[in-house]
Each structure stands twice: as structure tokens, then as C-alpha cells.
Design a protein around this motif. Structure first.
Motif, PDB file in Angstrom:
ATOM      1  N   ALA A 115       5.232   9.549   8.000  1.00 58.74           N
ATOM      2  CA  ALA A 115       4.295   8.788   7.152  1.00 58.74           C
ATOM      3  C   ALA A 115       3.769   7.541   7.879  1.00 58.74           C
ATOM      4  CB  ALA A 115       4.959   8.461   5.820  1.00 58.74           C
ATOM      5  N   CYS A 116       3.863   6.404   7.216  1.00 59.23           N
ATOM      6  CA  CYS A 116       3.239   5.206   7.795  1.00 59.23           C
ATOM      7  C   CYS A 116       3.987   4.689   9.024  1.00 59.23           C
ATOM      8  CB  CYS A 116       3.141   4.112   6.736  1.00 59.23           C
ATOM      9  SG  CYS A 116       2.077   4.587   5.356  1.00 59.23           S
ATOM     10  N   SER A 117       5.217   5.139   9.246  1.00 59.66           N
ATOM     11  CA  SER A 117       5.942   4.771  10.471  1.00 59.66           C
ATOM     12  C   SER A 117       5.696   5.784  11.576  1.00 59.66           C
ATOM     13  CB  SER A 117       7.454   4.705  10.200  1.00 59.66           C
ATOM     14  OG  SER A 117       7.720   3.916   9.076  1.00 59.66           O
ATOM     15  N   ASP A 219       5.521   5.240  -6.356  1.00 53.72           N
ATOM     16  CA  ASP A 219       6.038   4.192  -7.237  1.00 53.72           C
ATOM     17  C   ASP A 219       5.715   2.868  -6.532  1.00 53.72           C
ATOM     18  OD1 ASP A 219       7.500   2.291  -8.508  1.00 53.72           O
ATOM     19  OD2 ASP A 219       9.435   3.328  -8.367  1.00 53.72           O
ATOM     20  N   GLY A 220       4.476   2.383  -6.803  1.00 56.46           N
ATOM     21  CA  GLY A 220       3.909   1.266  -6.034  1.00 56.46           C
ATOM     22  C   GLY A 220       4.793   0.030  -5.993  1.00 56.46           C
ATOM     23  N   LYS A 221       5.343  -0.348  -7.158  1.00 50.56           N
ATOM     24  CA  LYS A 221       6.160  -1.572  -7.237  1.00 50.56           C
ATOM     25  C   LYS A 221       7.392  -1.468  -6.354  1.00 50.56           C
ATOM     26  CE  LYS A 221       5.841  -3.777 -11.739  1.00 50.56           C
ATOM     27  NZ  LYS A 221       4.732  -4.611 -11.412  1.00 50.56           N
ATOM     28  N   SER A 222       8.098  -0.309  -6.451  1.00 51.90           N
ATOM     29  CA  SER A 222       9.326  -0.136  -5.657  1.00 51.90           C
ATOM     30  C   SER A 222       9.009  -0.082  -4.172  1.00 51.90           C
ATOM     31  CB  SER A 222      10.054   1.149  -6.057  1.00 51.90           C
ATOM     32  OG  SER A 222      10.298   1.144  -7.428  1.00 51.90           O
ATOM     33  N   VAL A 223       7.925   0.646  -3.808  1.00 53.10           N
ATOM     34  CA  VAL A 223       7.563   0.725  -2.389  1.00 53.10           C
ATOM     35  C   VAL A 223       7.214  -0.666  -1.874  1.00 53.10           C
ATOM     36  CG1 VAL A 223       5.901   1.660  -0.731  1.00 53.10           C
ATOM     37  CG2 VAL A 223       6.746   3.116  -2.553  1.00 53.10           C
ATOM     38  N   PHE A 224       6.490  -1.417  -2.695  1.00 49.99           N
ATOM     39  CA  PHE A 224       6.097  -2.768  -2.286  1.00 49.99           C
ATOM     40  C   PHE A 224       7.323  -3.624  -1.970  1.00 49.99           C
ATOM     41  CE2 PHE A 224       5.024  -7.175  -3.037  1.00 49.99           C
ATOM     42  CZ  PHE A 224       3.832  -7.314  -2.350  1.00 49.99           C
ATOM     43  N   ALA A 257      -0.618  -1.871   5.062  1.00 49.95           N
ATOM     44  CA  ALA A 257      -0.423  -1.241   3.757  1.00 49.95           C
ATOM     45  C   ALA A 257      -0.906  -2.147   2.645  1.00 49.95           C
ATOM     46  CB  ALA A 257       1.040  -0.908   3.535  1.00 49.95           C
ATOM     47  N   ASN A 258      -0.658  -3.439   2.809  1.00 47.76           N
ATOM     48  CA  ASN A 258      -1.013  -4.411   1.785  1.00 47.76           C
ATOM     49  C   ASN A 258      -0.954  -5.778   2.475  1.00 47.76           C
ATOM     50  OD1 ASN A 258      -0.702  -6.406  -0.345  1.00 47.76           O
ATOM     51  ND2 ASN A 258      -0.345  -4.684  -1.741  1.00 47.76           N
ATOM     52  N   LEU A 259      -1.992  -6.570   2.292  1.00 51.32           N
ATOM     53  CA  LEU A 259      -2.052  -7.871   2.970  1.00 51.32           C
ATOM     54  C   LEU A 259      -0.858  -8.749   2.617  1.00 51.32           C
ATOM     55  CD1 LEU A 259      -3.675  -9.710   4.834  1.00 51.32           C
ATOM     56  CD2 LEU A 259      -4.999 -10.464   2.850  1.00 51.32           C
ATOM     57  N   GLY A 284      -8.503  -0.146   4.804  1.00 55.94           N
ATOM     58  CA  GLY A 284      -7.423   0.214   3.887  1.00 55.94           C
ATOM     59  C   GLY A 284      -6.219   0.714   4.673  1.00 55.94           C
ATOM     60  N   ASN A 285      -5.374   1.493   3.989  1.00 63.72           N
ATOM     61  CA  ASN A 285      -4.177   2.053   4.631  1.00 63.72           C
ATOM     62  C   ASN A 285      -4.515   3.452   5.154  1.00 63.72           C
ATOM     63  OD1 ASN A 285      -1.721   3.114   5.353  1.00 63.72           O
ATOM     64  ND2 ASN A 285      -0.649   2.545   3.459  1.00 63.72           N
ATOM     65  N   THR A 286      -4.612   3.570   6.474  1.00 61.34           N
ATOM     66  CA  THR A 286      -4.925   4.863   7.090  1.00 61.34           C
ATOM     67  C   THR A 286      -3.646   5.565   7.555  1.00 61.34           C
ATOM     68  OG1 THR A 286      -5.353   3.712   9.157  1.00 61.34           O
ATOM     69  CG2 THR A 286      -7.276   4.228   7.799  1.00 61.34           C
ATOM     70  N   ALA A 312       6.303  -1.324  11.174  1.00 65.27           N
ATOM     71  CA  ALA A 312       5.757  -0.428  10.140  1.00 65.27           C
ATOM     72  C   ALA A 312       6.814  -0.067   9.103  1.00 65.27           C
ATOM     73  CB  ALA A 312       5.218   0.849  10.776  1.00 65.27           C
ATOM     74  N   PHE A 313       6.315   0.352   7.937  1.00 63.37           N
ATOM     75  CA  PHE A 313       7.170   0.848   6.857  1.00 63.37           C
ATOM     76  C   PHE A 313       6.403   1.950   6.136  1.00 63.37           C
ATOM     77  CE2 PHE A 313       9.068   1.275   2.770  1.00 63.37           C
ATOM     78  CZ  PHE A 313      10.404   0.941   2.955  1.00 63.37           C
ATOM     79  N   GLY A 314       7.105   3.021   5.741  1.00 63.74           N
ATOM     80  CA  GLY A 314       6.397   4.083   5.035  1.00 63.74           C
ATOM     81  C   GLY A 314       7.300   5.048   4.297  1.00 63.74           C
TER      82      GLY A 314
HETATM   83  N1  COA Z   1      -7.070  -1.856 -10.651  1.00 63.47           N
HETATM   84  C1  COA Z   1      -6.783  -2.643 -11.706  1.00 63.47           C
HETATM   85  N2  COA Z   1      -5.536  -2.722 -12.238  1.00 63.47           N
HETATM   86  C2  COA Z   1      -4.578  -1.977 -11.651  1.00 63.47           C
HETATM   87  C3  COA Z   1      -4.822  -1.141 -10.557  1.00 63.47           C
HETATM   88  C4  COA Z   1      -6.134  -1.091 -10.070  1.00 63.47           C
HETATM   89  N3  COA Z   1      -6.474  -0.347  -9.009  1.00 63.47           N
HETATM   90  N4  COA Z   1      -3.672  -0.547 -10.213  1.00 63.47           N
HETATM   91  C5  COA Z   1      -2.727  -0.986 -11.050  1.00 63.47           C
HETATM   92  N5  COA Z   1      -3.287  -1.844 -11.944  1.00 63.47           N
HETATM   93  C6  COA Z   1      -2.627  -2.558 -13.027  1.00 63.47           C
HETATM   94  C7  COA Z   1      -1.351  -1.898 -13.463  1.00 63.47           C
HETATM   95  O1  COA Z   1      -1.585  -0.846 -14.338  1.00 63.47           O
HETATM   96  C8  COA Z   1      -0.635  -3.057 -14.097  1.00 63.47           C
HETATM   97  O2  COA Z   1      -1.145  -3.222 -15.383  1.00 63.47           O
HETATM   98  P1  COA Z   1      -0.150  -3.549 -16.610  1.00 63.47           P
HETATM   99  O3  COA Z   1       0.492  -4.859 -16.229  1.00 63.47           O
HETATM  100  O4  COA Z   1      -1.064  -3.608 -17.772  1.00 63.47           O
HETATM  101  O5  COA Z   1       0.818  -2.416 -16.634  1.00 63.47           O
HETATM  102  C9  COA Z   1      -1.076  -4.254 -13.271  1.00 63.47           C
HETATM  103  O6  COA Z   1      -2.277  -3.840 -12.588  1.00 63.47           O
HETATM  104  C10 COA Z   1      -0.058  -4.673 -12.232  1.00 63.47           C
HETATM  105  O7  COA Z   1       0.430  -3.496 -11.576  1.00 63.47           O
HETATM  106  P2  COA Z   1       1.457  -3.557 -10.439  1.00 63.47           P
HETATM  107  O8  COA Z   1       1.840  -2.170 -10.052  1.00 63.47           O
HETATM  108  O9  COA Z   1       2.539  -4.540 -10.780  1.00 63.47           O
HETATM  109  O10 COA Z   1       0.567  -4.202  -9.288  1.00 63.47           O
HETATM  110  P3  COA Z   1       1.016  -4.685  -7.903  1.00 63.47           P
HETATM  111  O11 COA Z   1       0.688  -6.098  -7.759  1.00 63.47           O
HETATM  112  O12 COA Z   1       2.425  -4.229  -7.583  1.00 63.47           O
HETATM  113  O13 COA Z   1       0.046  -3.873  -6.953  1.00 63.47           O
HETATM  114  C11 COA Z   1       0.075  -1.979  -5.495  1.00 63.47           C
HETATM  115  C12 COA Z   1       0.044  -2.455  -6.925  1.00 63.47           C
HETATM  116  C13 COA Z   1       0.059  -0.464  -5.478  1.00 63.47           C
HETATM  117  C14 COA Z   1      -1.171  -2.513  -4.803  1.00 63.47           C
HETATM  118  C15 COA Z   1       1.330  -2.544  -4.799  1.00 63.47           C
HETATM  119  O14 COA Z   1       2.456  -2.231  -5.564  1.00 63.47           O
HETATM  120  C16 COA Z   1       1.521  -2.020  -3.431  1.00 63.47           C
HETATM  121  O15 COA Z   1       0.789  -2.369  -2.514  1.00 63.47           O
HETATM  122  N6  COA Z   1       2.584  -1.213  -3.223  1.00 63.47           N
HETATM  123  C17 COA Z   1       2.919  -0.708  -1.901  1.00 63.47           C
HETATM  124  C18 COA Z   1       1.944   0.326  -1.516  1.00 63.47           C
HETATM  125  C19 COA Z   1       2.151   0.786  -0.131  1.00 63.47           C
HETATM  126  O16 COA Z   1       2.288  -0.011   0.738  1.00 63.47           O
HETATM  127  N7  COA Z   1       2.108   2.097   0.068  1.00 63.47           N
HETATM  128  C20 COA Z   1       2.084   2.706   1.333  1.00 63.47           C
HETATM  129  C21 COA Z   1       3.383   2.853   1.986  1.00 63.47           C
HETATM  130  S1  COA Z   1       3.668   1.627   3.131  1.00 63.47           S
END
Ligand code: COA
Length: 329
Positions: A115-117, A219-224, A257-259, A284-286, A312-314
Motif C-alpha cells: 500500500a502506501c509504504s 476507518d479514517g479516524k483509526s488510520v489517521f 496522505a494528509n497534511l 492528493g494521496n497517490t 511512509a505509513f499505509g
Molecule cells: N466532506 C465533509 N464532511 C466530511 C467528509 C467530507 N469529505 N468526510 C467526512 N466528513 C464528516 C464526517 O462525516 C464527520 O461528520 P459528523 O461529525 O457529523 O459525523 C466529520 O466530517 C468529521 O469526520 P472525521 O472522520 O472525524 O474527520 P477527520 O478530521 O478524521 O478527517 C479523514 C477524515 C479521512 C480526512 C482523516 O481521518 C484521515 O486523513 N485519515 C487518514 C487517511 C489516510 O491517510 N489514508 C491513507 C493511508 S495512509
């Protein structure tokens, strides 16, 4: 006996022309530009729209440019390693398709899934081949057509990912290059970020299609949380193992993945933002391509002997860091 060092001799990239903006995403899902930019740092991403072109296209173009940059003919390459989670097919390996198309006639070729790693795992695998003396020149590619597995009705994932490819030519040298690396995996968290169907657990069926199981789920929150800890921890680990202070490091080359994850990593390392490669806003995240895309965008600013930390993390979960000295003049 002198040990071969694995140095980066050339860098290439491929970015599709189509720009998918945050404004356009607002038409598909309930989101907005302000939320996406403030929560992720992303303004736009590139999408490979042409249905006849797949990940191998991104990989091939990036590889050819890296070979040209290195002044190496494809026929000199001993191995082609392609990191991807969006291969053209489950098998054969996309690396084999690329090997044929670029004319790397003597190379053996294989895909690597981390994945991302993935790019860092592939880079150090190629580096080990060179250090052992078994190979002299290795092509390392990270390429993903994420739009093939992103669900554009899911606002929590579709805003994050983009398509792209990056490649480097690794060559045997006398000094510098890849100095050290640390990789980690934790497979029991696989479902935190995965593609549920298409493999042997859930082979393709009308049910898997109906349930949208061929799209990426996260699971965005946990991955974050895990990514923020993991990328910073492993970056500090590589610094400590090599007695590197923030002053010794010319550039941090982080997975994009996220700033907020990048900022947290740089902060823990004690690095000024001016020393951090960041291009997430445009691509974005490629996935496997983020790190070589950074190297490409910054190559004019890199100086001979610069100390770089790549991190990296993924999905997997997988994470890692590489300490390398830039030896390209
Ligand atoms: N636009 C608007 N609102 C959105 C949204 C979007 N695209 N995506 C989620 N939301 C909402 C949620 O539904 C939530 O609403 P609620 O409070 O009413 O339930 C709110 O925004 C907050 O959601 P949350 O998941 O806590 O946001 P976040 O700040 O954690 O950001 C990610 C979400 C996905 C951007 C973030 O968790 C992230 O970057 N995770 C890691 C992703 C990653 O790196 N993946 C690749 C592997 S490295």
C-alpha cells in the motif's frame, strides 16, 4: 572488500492530465472545498480518465523518464520492482507488462504489495539486491490508479485519493545512497484500510458488486491516529539509529496522505516546514507514487550529499523510513 552502495541515478513521473478539483467533487458527494482543504490539505488530484489506460501506463511512462534521467538503457536493468495496490490484473504482475513495454529485456520483474509504504519497501528491496552485488541496476516504481478502486459516492474516501506514478533507477555506487532503513508491519489491522472483494476471501460475484465491495474501505479516524504515531515514531527511530539531528537532515520526504499527518511528523522530528517536501495539495494521496513524485518535484533543489529521510505509513498496516544520501550531481 568494498560494499556496493545503492544510489538513485534517475527520477521520472507520470501524472494524468485530468484535474479533479474539490469543486467538482461537491457535485458527487456532500462535501466542500473548505472542509477538504482544512482536514486534508488537498485542493485537487489527477485522474486517469482514459478507460484503455491502467496502472501499467503510469508505471511505464514514469520508468522511461527515470531511465532517460539516469542515462541508462532499459536493456541494462537487472530487475523491475513495481509497488502498487491497483495492478492491471490480479496476475500476471504489472511489473512484467512494464518490463516488456520498456524493453528491459534481461530484467526479472515483480509487483510488491505494501500500500502506501510500497515504494519504500520496493526501494530497499532493490537496494539490497545492489548491495549484495547480485544486481547493478534496478528500476523501482510506485504507481497507482486509485480511481479504479475509489467509491465516488463515499465522501470519506473519494476526496483523498488520486492517480499517479513515480520511478527511480537505482545503480551501484561507491558511497552514499541508501544508508539505512526501518520497516514495520502489523497485519491484524488489515481491515482498517482494504479492498474487501476481488481476492480469494470474497471472489467477484454479483453480491460483491451490489454491496460495493470492490471499492476501497477505510476507518479514517483509526488510520489517521495510527499513521500520525507510526510515521513520526519510525522517522525518529531512523534518526536515532543514525545519530541524525534535525540540522543534519536536508529534507523530509513524507508519504502524502494528509497534511496534518505530515506536519505532526515534521514537528516530532524538530524539522522546519521549509525542509519538508509537500505536494499533496495538487495530487492528493497517490498511494505508492507519493514519495517518488516528491523526489521528482524537488530534484532541482537537491544537492549532492544531502541527507534525506523518506517516511511512509499505509494499509497492512505497514510503515517505514529510509535514510539516504542524495548522490546525483
Ligand atoms: N466532506 C465533509 N464532511 C466530511 C467528509 C467530507 N469529505 N468526510 C467526512 N466528513 C464528516 C464526517 O462525516 C464527520 O461528520 P459528523 O461529525 O457529523 O459525523 C466529520 O466530517 C468529521 O469526520 P472525521 O472522520 O472525524 O474527520 P477527520 O478530521 O478524521 O478527517 C479523514 C477524515 C479521512 C480526512 C482523516 O481521518 C484521515 O486523513 N485519515 C487518514 C487517511 C489516510 O491517510 N489514508 C491513507 C493511508 S495512509
Amino acid at each position: 572488500m568494498s560494499v556496493n552502495r545503492a544510489i538513485i541515478a534517475g527520477v521520472g513521473r507520470c501524472l494524468p492530465d485530468y484535474i479533479l478539483t474539490n469543486d467538482e467533487l461537491e457535485k458527487y458527494v456532500d462535501t466542500n472545498d473548505e472542509w477538504i482543504r482544512s482536514r486534508t490539505g488537498i485542493s485537487e488530484r489527477r485522474i486517469l480518465k482514459d478507460p484503455d489506460k491502467a496502472t501499467s501506463y503510469l508505471a511505464e511512462k514514469a520508468a522511461l523518464e527515470a531511465l532517460e534521467d539516469a542515462g541508462v538503457d532499459a536493456s541494462e536493468i537487472d530487475a523491475v520492482i513495481l509497488a502498487t495496490v491497483t495492478p492491471d490484473y490480479m496476475f500476471p504482475a504489472t511489473a512484467a507488462l512494464v518490463q516488456k513495454r520498456i524493453g528491459a529485456t534481461k530484467a526479472f520483474a515483480f509487483d510488491l504489495s505494501a500500500a502506501c509504504s510500497g515504494f519504500l519497501y520496493a526501494l530497499t528491496t532493490g537496494g539490497n539486491m545492489i548491495e549484495s552485488g547480485r544486481a547493478q541496476k534496478v528500476l523501482v516504481i510506485g504507481a497507482d490508479k486509485m480511481s479504479a478502486i475509489v467509491d465516488y459516492t463515499d465522501r470519506t474516501t473519494c476526496v483523498i485519493f488520486g492517480d499517479g506514478g513515480g520511478a527511480v533507477v537505482l545503480e551501484a555506487g561507491d558511497e552514499g545512497g541508501i544508508i539505512d532503513y526501518v520497516h514495520h508491519s502489523e497485519g491484524d489491522e488489515a481491515c482498517m484500510l482494504y479492498q474487501p472483494a476481488g481476492g480469494s476471501v470474497n471472489p467477484a460475484s454479483s453480491e460483491t458488486v451490489e454491496n460495493r465491495m470492490h471499492f476501497l474501505r477505510q476507518d479514517g479516524k483509526s488510520v489517521f491516529k495510527r499513521a500520525t504515531e507510526g510515521m513520526a515514531d519510525v522517522s525518529l527511530e531512523i534518526m536515532e539509529r543514525n545519530n541524525l539531528t534535525a540540522d543534519d537532515i536536508a529534507w523530509l520526504v513524507p508519504h502524502q496522505a494528509n497534511l496534518r499527518i505530515i506536519d505532526a511528523t515534521a514537528r516530532r522530528m524538530g524539522l522546519d516546514k521549509e525542509k519538508v517536501m509537500i505536494n499533496i495539495s495538487h495530487y492528493g494521496n497517490t498511494t505508492a507514487a507519493t514519495i517518488p513524485l516528491c523526489l521528482y518535484d524537488w530534484k532541482e533543489k537537491l544537492n549532492y550529499g544531502d541527507n534525506l529521510v523518506l517516511s511512509a505509513f499505509g494499509g497492512g498496516l505497514t510503515w517505514g523510513a529510509v535514510y539516504l544520501k542524495w548522490m546525483k550531481k
